[in-house]
Design a protein around this motif. Structure first.
Motif, PDB file in Angstrom:
ATOM      1  N   THR A 279       0.840  -1.188   0.000  1.00  0.00           N
ATOM      2  CA  THR A 279       0.000   0.000   0.000  1.00  0.00           C
ATOM      3  C   THR A 279       0.882   1.247   0.000  1.00  0.00           C
ATOM      4  N   SER A 280       0.256   2.399   0.184  1.00  0.00           N
ATOM      5  CA  SER A 280       1.018   3.649   0.235  1.00  0.00           C
ATOM      6  C   SER A 280       1.863   3.726   1.505  1.00  0.00           C
ATOM      7  N   VAL A 281       1.616   2.855   2.459  1.00  0.00           N
ATOM      8  CA  VAL A 281       2.435   2.811   3.674  1.00  0.00           C
ATOM      9  C   VAL A 281       3.354   1.586   3.590  1.00  0.00           C
ATOM     10  N   PRO A 282       4.671   1.792   3.457  1.00  0.00           N
ATOM     11  CA  PRO A 282       5.579   0.649   3.346  1.00  0.00           C
ATOM     12  C   PRO A 282       5.428  -0.300   4.536  1.00  0.00           C
ATOM     13  N   GLY A 283       5.370  -1.592   4.247  1.00  0.00           N
ATOM     14  CA  GLY A 283       5.204  -2.573   5.314  1.00  0.00           C
ATOM     15  C   GLY A 283       3.750  -2.981   5.518  1.00  0.00           C
ATOM     16  N   VAL A 284       2.838  -2.231   4.903  1.00  0.00           N
ATOM     17  CA  VAL A 284       1.424  -2.624   4.933  1.00  0.00           C
ATOM     18  C   VAL A 284       1.030  -3.062   3.529  1.00  0.00           C
ATOM     19  N   PHE A 285       0.577  -4.317   3.423  1.00  0.00           N
ATOM     20  CA  PHE A 285       0.189  -4.872   2.131  1.00  0.00           C
ATOM     21  C   PHE A 285      -1.328  -5.035   2.083  1.00  0.00           C
ATOM     22  N   ALA A 286      -1.891  -5.056   0.884  1.00  0.00           N
ATOM     23  CA  ALA A 286      -3.325  -5.315   0.756  1.00  0.00           C
ATOM     24  C   ALA A 286      -3.540  -6.315  -0.366  1.00  0.00           C
ATOM     25  N   ILE A 287      -4.238  -7.411  -0.053  1.00  0.00           N
ATOM     26  CA  ILE A 287      -4.470  -8.464  -1.046  1.00  0.00           C
ATOM     27  C   ILE A 287      -5.940  -8.862  -1.050  1.00  0.00           C
ATOM     28  N   GLY A 288      -6.382  -9.440  -2.164  1.00  0.00           N
ATOM     29  CA  GLY A 288      -7.771  -9.893  -2.280  1.00  0.00           C
ATOM     30  C   GLY A 288      -8.707  -8.759  -2.661  1.00  0.00           C
ATOM     31  N   ASP A 289      -9.981  -8.946  -2.378  1.00  0.00           N
ATOM     32  CA  ASP A 289     -11.026  -8.028  -2.836  1.00  0.00           C
ATOM     33  C   ASP A 289     -10.848  -6.584  -2.374  1.00  0.00           C
ATOM     34  N   ILE A 290     -10.073  -6.358  -1.328  1.00  0.00           N
ATOM     35  CA  ILE A 290      -9.955  -5.008  -0.765  1.00  0.00           C
ATOM     36  C   ILE A 290      -9.023  -4.114  -1.581  1.00  0.00           C
ATOM     37  N   ASN A 291      -8.203  -4.684  -2.457  1.00  0.00           N
ATOM     38  CA  ASN A 291      -7.222  -3.841  -3.150  1.00  0.00           C
ATOM     39  C   ASN A 291      -7.673  -3.479  -4.567  1.00  0.00           C
ATOM     40  N   THR A 292      -6.974  -2.529  -5.154  1.00  0.00           N
ATOM     41  CA  THR A 292      -7.248  -2.213  -6.557  1.00  0.00           C
ATOM     42  C   THR A 292      -5.959  -1.809  -7.253  1.00  0.00           C
ATOM     43  N   TYR A 293      -5.872  -2.150  -8.519  1.00  0.00           N
ATOM     44  CA  TYR A 293      -4.739  -1.808  -9.380  1.00  0.00           C
ATOM     45  C   TYR A 293      -5.223  -1.956 -10.806  1.00  0.00           C
ATOM     46  N   PRO A 294      -4.519  -1.420 -11.774  1.00  0.00           N
ATOM     47  CA  PRO A 294      -5.019  -1.522 -13.151  1.00  0.00           C
ATOM     48  C   PRO A 294      -5.233  -2.982 -13.537  1.00  0.00           C
ATOM     49  N   GLY A 295      -6.422  -3.307 -13.970  1.00  0.00           N
ATOM     50  CA  GLY A 295      -6.707  -4.672 -14.418  1.00  0.00           C
ATOM     51  C   GLY A 295      -7.204  -5.598 -13.328  1.00  0.00           C
ATOM     52  N   LYS A 296      -7.387  -5.081 -12.120  1.00  0.00           N
ATOM     53  CA  LYS A 296      -7.790  -5.926 -10.998  1.00  0.00           C
ATOM     54  C   LYS A 296      -9.058  -6.711 -11.284  1.00  0.00           C
ATOM     55  N   LEU A 297      -9.063  -8.007 -10.955  1.00  0.00           N
ATOM     56  CA  LEU A 297     -10.268  -8.823 -11.003  1.00  0.00           C
ATOM     57  C   LEU A 297     -10.539  -9.318  -9.594  1.00  0.00           C
ATOM     58  N   LYS A 298     -11.766  -9.158  -9.134  1.00  0.00           N
ATOM     59  CA  LYS A 298     -12.105  -9.623  -7.782  1.00  0.00           C
ATOM     60  C   LYS A 298     -12.380 -11.112  -7.809  1.00  0.00           C
ATOM     61  N   LEU A 299     -11.321 -11.877  -7.983  1.00  0.00           N
ATOM     62  CA  LEU A 299     -11.440 -13.326  -8.007  1.00  0.00           C
ATOM     63  C   LEU A 299     -10.545 -13.920  -6.931  1.00  0.00           C
ATOM     64  N   ILE A 300     -10.942 -15.064  -6.426  1.00  0.00           N
ATOM     65  CA  ILE A 300     -10.163 -15.767  -5.409  1.00  0.00           C
ATOM     66  C   ILE A 300      -8.786 -16.086  -5.993  1.00  0.00           C
ATOM     67  N   LEU A 301      -8.805 -16.570  -7.243  1.00  0.00           N
ATOM     68  CA  LEU A 301      -7.589 -16.877  -7.991  1.00  0.00           C
ATOM     69  C   LEU A 301      -6.583 -15.722  -7.942  1.00  0.00           C
ATOM     70  N   SER A 302      -7.053 -14.508  -8.205  1.00  0.00           N
ATOM     71  CA  SER A 302      -6.155 -13.353  -8.215  1.00  0.00           C
ATOM     72  C   SER A 302      -5.611 -13.103  -6.819  1.00  0.00           C
ATOM     73  N   GLY A 303      -6.467 -13.261  -5.816  1.00  0.00           N
ATOM     74  CA  GLY A 303      -6.041 -13.041  -4.429  1.00  0.00           C
ATOM     75  C   GLY A 303      -4.935 -13.998  -4.019  1.00  0.00           C
TER      76      GLY A 303
END
Ligand code: FAD
Ligand code: FES
Lengths: 342, 106
Positions: A279-303
């Motif tokens: 995320t914008s805070v180093p050391g904090v990550f975001a994965i799964g449905d809560i995140n967004t980036y170009p091309g994001k798909l809200k799928l379990i597979l992507s998570g």
């Protein structure tokens, strides 16, 4: 309040499928995790919204139900001994001057860790609030969505609304200590276990409680304390005394406290890069449905994929001097030892 | 294409052309009709796609299934005309259907 201080490598916020699989990927890299979820069990949306429904796009499974996937993931991550904390909502994530983070839940429990993984999905599951004007002022004073302390309900005029297991279970548990007990449900048909429904009907027949078929109307009271409410039934509006109200209308997903942690958001989703899912805070990550980036798909597979790459980056933060060797679980005896393969 | 009209709680009207075979909920989302949340994506497990199918349409569209009726317990301001819009599948017979959206989905 629980004052113990927990120290761990990684805190994973959310025990949905993506949070669960992250434990596996982190575990292969020897990172220890604590997972926290507001629900009382793992699986996130899969377990809460569609446990019996089939999923057709989990690689390697032509079909698997939400609950089966959850159960399989729990089995898969068992060797890593992650610690689960259920019925807790994370309210706060604070960066420490010493590096690392302090994560705090709604019961005041503090988790100190080096890396935070936000796997909060669609947000936290929270009880649905009936659309009654002014209900907020009564919440946590005389309107409750769950029972944490039974004493709060002793000698009270209790009204429970709903027809499922939560509603019926609490009718039966609280009736003996209540001054009066009323169950309000919109129809004479209950989803709850038939046994509980029969017990409730016996209490009604014995004059020990009331059952009213109708829906919530208005709430009246002062300073957050209810005194009466109206119930709209098919052809009349009744007013009944009430000092404790428990509405059970199921859960809904609300972004919740995630919005207050100082992470950059876009349309209520956490923005991340696609190399590390940081995320914008180093050391904090975001994965799964809560995140967004170009091309994001809200799928379990992507998570799952996001969790694997995130883990590499987390390892580099936690053990900066260790060289990460890329290995396969099929052929690496080291990895197999971690997995408990004999 | 089948014409379906959505009326918001505040009276705003949205006329849409629905695809047969899609659900009324999907039609609403596709046309950006506000007030249909559809948190569960049509799995009949969230009751946030609640609508009222009133007048002549109540009988034409038919009654909810037992599963849908159970889920309606989680909706608010439920009326005899209440339906979950993800469970109504659009077909030619529904041309001209009007559904009303409640004030709040929860
Ligand atoms: C009906 C339905 C069908 C679906 N079918 C498919 C499908 O076929 N294939 C597919 O790939 N995907 C499908 N999905 C989507 C899939 O379920 C999600 O992509 C997946 O659940 C995301 O996982 P997650 O772990 O990111 O989040 P979630 O499953 O949403 O879990 C997040 C967890 O975090 C918890 N949480 C959030 N905030 C906090 C906090 N502050 N403190 C504590 N806990 C918190 C929540 O309570 C929740 O348990 C479907 C979804 C639905 C609703
Ligand atoms: S979309 Fe969830 S019940 Fe219709």
């Amino acid at each position: 309040m629980n004052e113990t201080h927990i120290t761990t490598d990684v805190v994973v916020i959310g025990a949905g499928p993506v949070g669960l699989f992250a434990v596996f990927e982190l575990g292969l890299l020897d990172l220890k995790c604590h997972l926290i979820d507001i629900l009382d069990r793992p699986g996130g949306q899969c377990a809460e919204l569609y446990p019996e429904k089939p999923i057709y796009d989990i690689p390697g499974f032509s079909v698997i139900s939400g609950q089966e996937l959850t159960d399989n993931l729990m089995k898969q991550i068992e060797p890593f001994g992650a610690v689960f904390h259920y019925n807790r909502m994370i309210n706060n994530v604070k960066k420490l001057d010493s590096g690392g983070f302090k994560v705090i839940d709604d019961e005041g429990q503090v988790y100190e860790c080096k890396v935070v993984v936000v796997a909060a999905g669609g947000g936290s599951f929270q009880p649905k609030r009936p659309p009654v004007p002014g209900i907020e002022v009564f919440e946590d004073k005389s309107v409750f969505y769950s029972v944490r302390r039974m004493e709060e309900f002793k000698d009270q005029d209790i009204v429970i609304v709903g027809g499922g297991d939560s509603a019926l279970d609490w009718v039966l548990s609280l009736q003996p200590l209540a001054r009066s007990m009323t169950l309000v449900h919109r129809r004479d048909n209950f989803r709850a276990a038939p046994d509980s429904v029969n017990k409730m009907k016996e209490l009604v027949a014995a004059g020990k409680m009331k059952l009213i078929l109708g829906q919530i109307g208005e709430l009246n009271g002062e300073n957050g304390m209810l005194s009466s409410m109206t119930i709209k039934s098919a052809d009349e509006v009744l007013s009944i005394p009430v000092t404790r109200l428990l509405p059970f209308f199921g859960l809904t997903m609300k972004l919740g406290p995630v919005a207050d942690w100082g992470l950059d958001l876009e349309n209520n989703l956490i923005t991340v890069d696609t190399e590390k899912f940081e995320t914008s805070v180093p050391g904090v990550f975001a994965i799964g449905d809560i995140n967004t980036y170009p091309g994001k798909l809200k799928l379990i597979l992507s998570g799952f994929h996001e969790g694997a790459l995130m883990s590499q980056a987390a390892k580099r933060i936690i053990s900066p001097d260790e060289r990460i060797i890329f290995q396969y679980t099929t052929s690496s005896t080291k990895l197999q030892k971690k997995l408990g393969v004999k | 294409m089948t014409k379906i009209t959505f009326v918001e709680a505040n009276g705003t009207v949205h006329e849409t052309q629905a695809e047969n075979g899609a659900s009324v909920m999907e039609t609403a989302l596709k046309n950006s009709v506000p007030g249909i949340v559809a948190e569960c994506g049509g799995a009949c497990t969230c009751a946030t796609c609640h609508v009222y199918v009133g007048g002549e349409w109540t009988d034409k569209v038919g009654a909810p299934s037992a599963m849908e009726e159970d889920m309606l317990d989680f909706a608010f301001e439920v009326k005899p005309s209440s339906r979950l819009s993800c469970q109504i599948i659009v077909s030619d017979e529904f041309d001209g259907l009007v559904v009303n959206i409640p004030e709040q989905q929860g």
